[in-house]
Design a protein around this motif. Structure first.
Motif, short mmCIF file in Angstrom:
data_model
loop_
_atom_site.label_atom_id
_atom_site.label_comp_id
_atom_site.label_asym_id
_atom_site.label_seq_id
_atom_site.Cartn_x
_atom_site.Cartn_y
_atom_site.Cartn_z
N LEU A 76 0.83 -1.20 0.00
CA LEU A 76 0.00 0.00 0.00
C LEU A 76 0.87 1.26 0.00
CD1 LEU A 76 -2.87 -0.83 2.54
CD2 LEU A 76 -2.99 -0.80 0.04
N ALA A 77 1.91 1.23 0.81
CA ALA A 77 2.81 2.39 0.86
C ALA A 77 3.47 2.63 -0.50
CB ALA A 77 3.88 2.17 1.94
N ILE A 78 3.90 1.56 -1.14
CA ILE A 78 4.52 1.69 -2.45
C ILE A 78 3.56 2.31 -3.46
CG2 ILE A 78 5.36 0.34 -4.43
CD1 ILE A 78 6.63 -1.58 -2.35
N SER A 79 2.32 1.85 -3.43
CA SER A 79 1.34 2.34 -4.40
C SER A 79 1.06 3.83 -4.23
CB SER A 79 0.02 1.55 -4.27
OG SER A 79 -0.64 1.87 -3.05
N GLN A 80 1.32 4.37 -3.05
CA GLN A 80 1.09 5.78 -2.82
C GLN A 80 2.37 6.61 -2.93
OE1 GLN A 80 -1.85 6.91 0.05
NE2 GLN A 80 -2.57 4.82 0.28
N TYR A 81 3.51 6.02 -2.65
CA TYR A 81 4.77 6.74 -2.82
C TYR A 81 5.13 6.89 -4.29
CZ TYR A 81 6.74 7.52 1.84
OH TYR A 81 7.00 8.01 3.09
N GLU A 82 4.80 5.91 -5.12
CA GLU A 82 5.22 5.96 -6.53
C GLU A 82 4.72 7.21 -7.25
OE1 GLU A 82 5.92 1.31 -7.84
OE2 GLU A 82 3.86 2.10 -7.82
N PRO A 83 3.42 7.55 -7.21
CA PRO A 83 3.00 8.78 -7.88
C PRO A 83 3.54 10.03 -7.21
CG PRO A 83 1.16 7.78 -6.69
CD PRO A 83 2.26 6.78 -6.68
N PHE A 84 3.74 9.97 -5.88
CA PHE A 84 4.30 11.12 -5.17
C PHE A 84 5.73 11.39 -5.65
CE2 PHE A 84 6.78 12.73 -1.54
CZ PHE A 84 6.14 13.95 -1.35
N VAL A 85 6.54 10.34 -5.77
CA VAL A 85 7.91 10.50 -6.24
C VAL A 85 7.92 10.99 -7.69
CG1 VAL A 85 10.04 9.24 -6.80
CG2 VAL A 85 8.87 8.82 -4.62
N ALA A 86 7.01 10.43 -8.50
CA ALA A 86 6.93 10.85 -9.90
C ALA A 86 6.59 12.34 -10.03
CB ALA A 86 5.89 10.01 -10.64
N ALA A 87 5.87 12.87 -9.02
CA ALA A 87 5.49 14.29 -9.05
C ALA A 87 6.61 15.20 -8.54
CB ALA A 87 4.24 14.50 -8.20
N GLY A 88 7.71 14.63 -8.12
CA GLY A 88 8.84 15.45 -7.69
C GLY A 88 9.28 15.23 -6.26
N GLY A 89 8.48 14.51 -5.48
CA GLY A 89 8.87 14.24 -4.10
C GLY A 89 8.84 15.49 -3.24
N TRP A 90 9.61 15.47 -2.17
CA TRP A 90 9.66 16.64 -1.29
C TRP A 90 10.93 17.43 -1.56
CZ3 TRP A 90 8.76 11.85 1.54
CH2 TRP A 90 9.94 11.11 1.81
N GLU A 91 10.88 18.70 -1.19
CA GLU A 91 12.04 19.56 -1.39
C GLU A 91 13.01 19.42 -0.22
OE1 GLU A 91 11.17 23.93 -0.33
OE2 GLU A 91 9.18 23.14 -0.83
N GLU A 92 14.24 19.86 -0.43
CA GLU A 92 15.24 19.79 0.62
C GLU A 92 14.95 20.83 1.71
OE1 GLU A 92 19.26 20.07 -0.63
OE2 GLU A 92 19.19 18.25 -1.88
N VAL A 93 15.34 20.48 2.92
CA VAL A 93 15.24 21.42 4.04
C VAL A 93 16.59 22.13 4.14
CG1 VAL A 93 14.88 21.65 6.53
CG2 VAL A 93 13.59 19.94 5.23
N PRO A 94 16.61 23.47 4.09
CA PRO A 94 17.89 24.19 4.07
C PRO A 94 18.66 24.05 5.38
CG PRO A 94 16.08 25.72 4.37
CD PRO A 94 15.46 24.38 4.09
N GLN A 95 19.94 24.30 5.29
CA GLN A 95 20.79 24.20 6.48
C GLN A 95 20.36 25.19 7.55
OE1 GLN A 95 24.93 24.40 5.53
NE2 GLN A 95 25.61 23.87 7.58
N GLU A 96 19.74 26.28 7.12
CA GLU A 96 19.28 27.29 8.08
C GLU A 96 18.20 26.75 9.02
OE1 GLU A 96 21.39 29.06 4.87
OE2 GLU A 96 19.60 27.76 4.82
N ALA A 97 17.60 25.60 8.65
CA ALA A 97 16.57 25.01 9.52
C ALA A 97 17.18 24.26 10.70
CB ALA A 97 15.69 24.05 8.71
N TYR A 98 18.47 24.02 10.63
CA TYR A 98 19.14 23.28 11.72
C TYR A 98 18.98 24.04 13.04
CZ TYR A 98 22.78 20.87 14.34
OH TYR A 98 23.47 20.16 15.29
#
Length: 424
Positions: A76-98
């Protein structure tokens, strides 16, 4: 990521559009809309303890990591991660967030919130501002729970690094672990113990339900805990610890050169092949001989004993076992990979009671009293419960929570799906 189709579709839209939308559409730049009074109110009203409890509830289900249910949930997780990854996934969190935590108001909070929303750790909001509020605190703690990190609500080093693992990498973990779980689940009996090495946790399972879950300390990379399948045979209460020959050469020699009284302070005695005590000062620790390495180095029972109050035995050719430990502080760390291959168990007295369930004359009170007595006692386990040491770096439960762990032994990197288990 929480497996909720509505939130996932929203996250996909956010991930695909975030690069194109102006910053004002996703958050405020420059001065925050929150004044000092609002920030103080956030600090006053936030229930950080409640946020941790809620985060823990998402992962503390009674579903075993190693089971056919988990194999299904991973699909189930795979079936929902696949289209999410195809859409670009998540963006990086900048170092300033540390270092960000509750009450902070910085531009990097906007990227942090977008990251948490993308992975379903924080609900979608119409306007992402730059204040680290109670919802953000809960989102960070939820993320930390899913990744096996200390729930402190702060973007510390381990949290920041975990947030910046690409979604594609996480999807690859889901693929590998779905195959691993499916393969291993076929060999399970109704009652068993699982040591999941990457998570450094132990589950005691009966009839498809986790009855106990324990934090563990497992082997460091250069002294890895082996993948095994065996049966638990014996409990040694208040055991002696016989120092393995490899540790005599690798560790004891170094400790003795640094502190000539080390063995005495640790209550460790040396015996030659005839059973005679050997004076530690008679050994040249800078140039120890093979004969001297072959002596028996035995630590007496007591508070400093490396086995703590018990040792849990099962057949294997590696001299590997589960045991108690006097160094409890290690159980509170993020990365619990410190041992020389054996597995240290937090709350081991409860696990011992569970293992002796079939012996009839044991209960929790008797186990605890035997611990405290320091009495040397060996008890055969009538149940002979199977034990599996495994390598699962991603899993999911039925309420839609997906958990990930670091690929500490690089088996994911190697694409390993099956392992050569040493069976009893």
């Amino acid at each position: 990521m929480r497996l909720n189709r509505r939130s996932l579709l929203r996250s996909m839209a956010l991930a695909g559009a975030s690069a194109a939308l102006p910053a004002a559409a996703l958050g405020q730049e420059g001065e925050s809309i929150w004044d000092m009074f609002a920030r103080n109110r956030v600090l006053r009203d936030a229930d950080q303890g409640g946020n941790s409890v809620a985060a823990e509830a998402l992962i503390a289900t009674n579903e075993p990591i190693l089971s056919f249910d988990t194999a299904y949930n991973l699909q189930l997780a795979i079936s929902q991660y696949e289209p999410f990854v195809a859409a670009g996934g998540w963006e990086e969190v900048p170092q300033e967030a540390y270092g960000l935590l509750l009450g902070h108001s910085k531009q990097a909070v906007i990227q942090l919130k977008r990251r948490l929303i993308s992975s379903g750790d924080m609900p979608m909001v119409e306007n992402v501002n730059d204040l680290f509020d109670a919802d953000t605190d809960r989102g960070v703690r939820t993320f930390q729970a899913r990744h096996g990190l200390v729930l402190n609500g702060q973007v510390d080093e381990a949290t920041w690094y975990a947030m910046n693992v690409p979604a594609q990498t996480r999807l690859n973990q889901l693929y590998l672990n779905a195959q691993r779980v499916q393969t291993m689940a076929a060999n399970l009996s109704p009652r068993y113990v699982v040591v999941n090495i990457p998570a450094a946790t132990i589950e005691a399972v009966n009839d498809g339900m986790v009855e106990q879950r324990h934090t563990a300390v497992v082997g460091r990379v250069e002294r890895a805990t082996p993948i095994m399948a065996s049966k638990i045979s014996q409990i040694n209460f208040n055991p002696y610890w016989h120092v393995p020959k490899s540790l005599v050469r690798q560790d004891l020699t170094k400790y003795m050169m640094e502190n000539p009284n080390y063995l005495t302070e640790q209550n460790i005695f040396i015996y030659d092949g005839a059973g005679n005590k050997v004076d530690p000062q008679s050994i040249n620790w800078a140039n120890i001989t093979d004969t001297e390495v072959g002596y028996m180095y035995r630590q007496e029972p007591g508070a400093a004993n490396s086995m703590g109050h018990c040792k849990i035995n099962f057949y294997n050719p590696y001299d590997c076992y589960l045991h108690d430990t006097p160094t409890k502080a290690l159980f509170g760390e993020n990365a619990r990979f410190h041992s020389s291959g054996c597995v240290r168990v937090d709350g081991v007295n409860q696990l011992v009671n569970w293992l002796l369930r079939d012996n009839g004359d044991w209960d929790q009170q008797k186990v605890d009293m035997t611990f405290e007595s320091l009495q040397r006692l060996d008890v055969e386990c009538q149940g002979r419960v199977p034990i599996h040491t495994t390598y699962i770096t991603a899993w999911a439960n039925r309420q839609g929570t997906v958990s990930f762990r670091d690929d500490v032994y690089k088996f994911d990197e190697q694409g390993k799906v099956t392992f050569e288990e040493t069976a009893a």
